[in-house]
Design an enzyme around this catalytic site. Structure first.
Site, PDB file in Angstrom:
ATOM      1  N   ASN A   9       0.872  -1.176   0.000  1.00 23.21           N
ATOM      2  CA  ASN A   9       0.000   0.000   0.000  1.00 23.21           C
ATOM      3  C   ASN A   9       0.911   1.230   0.000  1.00 23.21           C
ATOM      4  OD1 ASN A   9      -1.813   2.038   0.546  1.00 23.21           O
ATOM      5  ND2 ASN A   9      -2.297   1.347   2.629  1.00 23.21           N
ATOM      6  N   LYS A  11       0.166   4.247  -0.337  1.00 25.39           N
ATOM      7  CA  LYS A  11      -0.491   5.461   0.199  1.00 25.39           C
ATOM      8  C   LYS A  11      -0.219   6.641  -0.747  1.00 25.39           C
ATOM      9  CE  LYS A  11      -0.228   3.385   4.687  1.00 25.39           C
ATOM     10  NZ  LYS A  11      -0.166   3.512   6.136  1.00 25.39           N
ATOM     11  N   HIS A  98      -9.518   1.221   5.104  1.00 32.77           N
ATOM     12  CA  HIS A  98      -8.235   1.459   5.772  1.00 32.77           C
ATOM     13  C   HIS A  98      -8.449   2.454   6.915  1.00 32.77           C
ATOM     14  CE1 HIS A  98      -4.153   2.755   6.550  1.00 32.77           C
ATOM     15  NE2 HIS A  98      -3.767   1.644   5.964  1.00 32.77           N
ATOM     16  N   GLU A 100      -6.859   4.947   7.835  1.00 33.20           N
ATOM     17  CA  GLU A 100      -6.680   6.355   7.454  1.00 33.20           C
ATOM     18  C   GLU A 100      -7.939   6.888   6.772  1.00 33.20           C
ATOM     19  OE1 GLU A 100      -2.991   5.666   5.390  1.00 33.20           O
ATOM     20  OE2 GLU A 100      -2.069   5.207   7.322  1.00 33.20           O
ATOM     21  N   GLU A 170      -5.285  -4.662  10.815  1.00 31.01           N
ATOM     22  CA  GLU A 170      -4.257  -3.647  10.992  1.00 31.01           C
ATOM     23  C   GLU A 170      -4.523  -2.876  12.281  1.00 31.01           C
ATOM     24  OE1 GLU A 170      -2.384  -2.533   6.969  1.00 31.01           O
ATOM     25  OE2 GLU A 170      -4.175  -1.326   7.183  1.00 31.01           O
ATOM     26  N   GLY A 176       2.494   2.561  10.726  1.00 26.29           N
ATOM     27  CA  GLY A 176       3.447   3.653  10.528  1.00 26.29           C
ATOM     28  C   GLY A 176       4.147   4.102  11.800  1.00 26.29           C
ATOM     29  N   SER A 216       3.510  -1.743  10.517  1.00 22.37           N
ATOM     30  CA  SER A 216       4.960  -1.787  10.748  1.00 22.37           C
ATOM     31  C   SER A 216       5.565  -3.170  10.472  1.00 22.37           C
ATOM     32  CB  SER A 216       5.295  -1.313  12.169  1.00 22.37           C
ATOM     33  OG  SER A 216       4.892   0.030  12.337  1.00 22.37           O
TER      34      SER A 216
HETATM   35  P1  PGA Z   1       2.799   0.482   7.672  1.00 22.70           P
HETATM   36  O1  PGA Z   1       1.337   0.670   7.075  1.00 22.70           O
HETATM   37  O2  PGA Z   1       3.353  -0.799   7.113  1.00 22.70           O
HETATM   38  O3  PGA Z   1       3.568   1.693   7.187  1.00 22.70           O
HETATM   39  O4  PGA Z   1       2.677   0.440   9.157  1.00 22.70           O
HETATM   40  C1  PGA Z   1       0.484  -0.429   6.865  1.00 22.70           C
HETATM   41  C2  PGA Z   1      -0.818   0.053   6.262  1.00 22.70           C
HETATM   42  O5  PGA Z   1      -1.282   1.124   6.652  1.00 22.70           O
HETATM   43  O6  PGA Z   1      -1.411  -0.605   5.376  1.00 22.70           O
END
Ligand code: PGA
Length: 252
Positions: A9, A11, A98, A100, A170, A176, A216
């Site tokens: 992903n 983003k 997601h 976000e 997640e 992140g 992460s």
């Molecule tokens: P990350 O994000 O691996 O940067 O923690 C995962 C995601 O949001 O799909």
């Protein structure tokens, strides 16, 4: 046997030439590894680079996914992109729900359910995300939160349709942040999700659904996470932005 999936992903990262470089690097590395047949790599770049990614994927090395889709079919919805448009551009799948999108853009479970319906209607595979925020985990409410996200986002589907969905757990506190769920925490939640699916659809159906871990995930912890019986791969954010890191996770 259910698919083992590693989805990147991206983003809102990369410009045109950076996207081109990353896809090029990824292709070079994918051409040189022999992945087991049940392993599926997916790349989810921003909308403007979907076509470029499709050209690179060339129907063989990886599937291409979008990061978002409209919950509506078509019409006067400025700025939205429909599932039919994605399907007509030969995009294979799409991330929905997601954290976000849920927290910054008000995506509710009802909107997630409508997006899942649009995707399935146009033959795209939804990658449906769920997961609790830190305060919910600290209050030991993570199971309730994930249960309602799954029930309200997916449980209106028939058994045949839910088999076309991939779920990504997640934990929001791990996205992140560099703070990964332990392999035990991941397995515990993945097992819980599979139990919910089995109670609703029966264990044969539940056993066919891939449940990915996200938050992460990196080359150094991927192997431990993926070694769990109910963890069927990962949804990778930050570490999908460098070919070496992403491939380190793919080969884990
Ligand atoms: P990350 O994000 O691996 O940067 O923690 C995962 C995601 O949001 O799909």
């Amino acid at each position: 046997m259910r698919k083992h999936i590693i989805a990147g992903n991206w983003k809102m990262n990369k410009n045109f030439s950076e996207a081109d470089d990353l896809l090029n690097d990824l292709m070079e590395q994918l051409e040189n590894v022999k992945l087991p047949r049940e392993t599926q790599v997916i790349v989810c770049p921003p909308f403007p680079f979907l076509e470029m990614a499709s050209d690179y994927a060339n129907d063989s090395y990886f599937l291409v996914g979008a990061q978002n889709v409209s919950d509506k079919e078509s019409g006067a919805y400025t700025g939205e992109v429909s599932a039919e448009m994605l399907a007509s551009c030969e995009i294979d799948c799409c991330i929905v729900g997601h954290s976000e999108r849920r927290s910054y853009y008000g995506e509710t479970n009802a909107i997630v359910a409508a997006k899942v319906d649009q995707l399935l209607k146009h033959d795209l595979m939804p990658i449906m995300c769920c997961g609790e925020v830190l305060a919910e985990r600290e209050a030991n409410r993570q199971f309730d939160v994930v249960k309602s996200q799954i029930e309200e986002g997916l449980f209106h589907l028939s058994a045949d349709d839910i088999k076309r969905v991939v779920i990504a757990y997640e934990p929001v506190w791990a996205i992140g942040t560099g703070r990964t769920a332990t392999p035990e925490q991941a397995q515990e939640m993945h097992h819980y999700i599979r139990t919910l699916l089995a109670e609703k659809y029966g264990s044969a159906v539940a056993d066919e659904i891939s449940i990915l871990y996200g938050g992460s995930c990196k080359p150094s912890n991927a192997k431990e996470l993926f070694a769990n019986p109910d963890v069927d791969g990962g949804l990778i954010g930050g570490a999908s932005l460098k070919a070496d890191d992403f491939m380190g996770i793919v080969t884990a």
